[in-house]
Design a protein around this motif. Structure first.
Motif, short mmCIF file in Angstrom:
data_model
loop_
_atom_site.label_atom_id
_atom_site.label_comp_id
_atom_site.label_asym_id
_atom_site.label_seq_id
_atom_site.Cartn_x
_atom_site.Cartn_y
_atom_site.Cartn_z
N GLY A 228 0.80 -1.22 0.00
CA GLY A 228 0.00 0.00 0.00
C GLY A 228 0.83 1.27 0.00
N GLU A 229 2.11 1.16 -0.36
CA GLU A 229 2.99 2.33 -0.40
C GLU A 229 3.11 2.85 -1.84
OE1 GLU A 229 6.07 0.67 3.05
OE2 GLU A 229 6.38 0.20 0.91
N VAL A 230 3.17 4.17 -1.97
CA VAL A 230 3.41 4.76 -3.28
C VAL A 230 4.90 4.65 -3.59
CG1 VAL A 230 3.31 6.88 -4.64
CG2 VAL A 230 1.46 6.35 -3.05
N VAL A 231 5.23 3.87 -4.59
CA VAL A 231 6.64 3.72 -4.97
C VAL A 231 7.01 4.64 -6.13
CG1 VAL A 231 6.78 1.36 -4.12
CG2 VAL A 231 6.16 1.77 -6.51
N GLY A 232 5.99 5.23 -6.76
CA GLY A 232 6.26 6.15 -7.86
C GLY A 232 5.01 6.90 -8.26
N MET A 233 5.20 7.96 -9.06
CA MET A 233 4.08 8.72 -9.62
C MET A 233 4.11 8.57 -11.14
SD MET A 233 2.88 12.65 -8.98
CE MET A 233 4.40 13.43 -9.57
N ASN A 234 3.07 8.00 -11.69
CA ASN A 234 3.02 7.71 -13.12
C ASN A 234 3.13 8.98 -13.94
OD1 ASN A 234 2.55 4.92 -12.53
ND2 ASN A 234 0.42 5.45 -12.08
#
Length: 239
Positions: free
Chosen positions: A202-208
């Motif tokens: 549930g962690e944001v690993v990147g922003m598309n």
């Protein structure tokens, strides 16, 4: 002849029942993701033909305004929203399509970093629970499952799934340099820009941010470490 025994693990692999279930992640975080519409009344120049595009705009005809679309997500307890700077650049009005709300809500840019293509927005909306937290790039592994939630072609709360295909991809797109991009084969399309790439924790690993227009299954996201560093700098100047 005795038939070879099939282990439970191989049965799961062959039937697909061992694949992750993404339903709980989507249900948990879908309210923290929103579609973005940006209206620009000034004409914009055509982008021409590029093998990599971080965005697309409708071109104005007969003095009509141009429309840019994208995605944003709530990442801060005070309700700040993260997106790409190219999504909101030169916009006269920024409208959010918030989950559960019938009418769009206007948002304001409170800070931006054009070099790293990051913008922070604020709007008069309830802070969803839970919000999306930005993780750490060092924890990202090539081959791990990730999912993207966004608004490709304006279709809100669209979910696509894939893996991390590669890390630390340096690319130049237009006049911007993007260091350490995460490459993914999760489907990324026009309107996904600014949306979260989420791991199974549930962690944001990147922003598309970008997609190859000349092939399939090649999308790129700004890495979590760059997001964290630049967002912290932006928020230092926000009152």
């Amino acid at each position: 002849m005795k038939k070879p025994q099939t282990s439970a693990r191989s049965k799961r692999a062959s039937t697909g029942t061992g694949l992750p279930n993404f339903v709980a992640l989507v249900q948990r975080y879908k309210k923290a993701v929103m579609g973005i519409e940006v209206v620009q009344t000034m004409p914009v120049r055509g982008l021409g033909s590029r093998p990599l595009l971080p965005w697309d705009r409708s071109q104005p005809r007969s003095g009509r305004p141009a429309m840019n679309i994208g995605t944003g997500f709530v990442f801060h307890p005070k309700g700040y929203i993260l997106t790409n700077e190219h999504v909101v650049s030169d916009g006269d009005r920024i409208m959010l399509r918030v989950f559960g709300k019938k009418d769009p809500v206007e948002a304001q840019v409170v800070g931006r970093n054009r070099t790293h293509d990051i913008a922070v927005l604020r709007a008069d909306i309830p802070v969803p629970s839970p919000i999306l937290r930005i993780g750490q790039s060092k924890d990202v592994r090539v081959g791990e499952w990730v999912l993207a939630i966004g608004s490709p072609l304006g279709l809100d709360n669209t979910v696509t799934v894939g893996i991390v295909s590669a890390k630390n991809r340096p690319l130049q797109i237009g006049d911007r340099d993007y260091p350490n991009l995460i490459q993914t084969d999760a489907a990324i399309n026009r309107g996904n820009s600014g949306g979260p790439l989420i791991n199974l924790r549930g962690e944001v690993v990147g922003m598309n941010t970008a997609v190859s227009q000349s092939s399939q299954g090649i999308g790129f996201a700004i890495s979590a470490d760059i997001l964290k560093k630049e967002v912290d700098q932006i928020l230092k100047h926000v009152t």
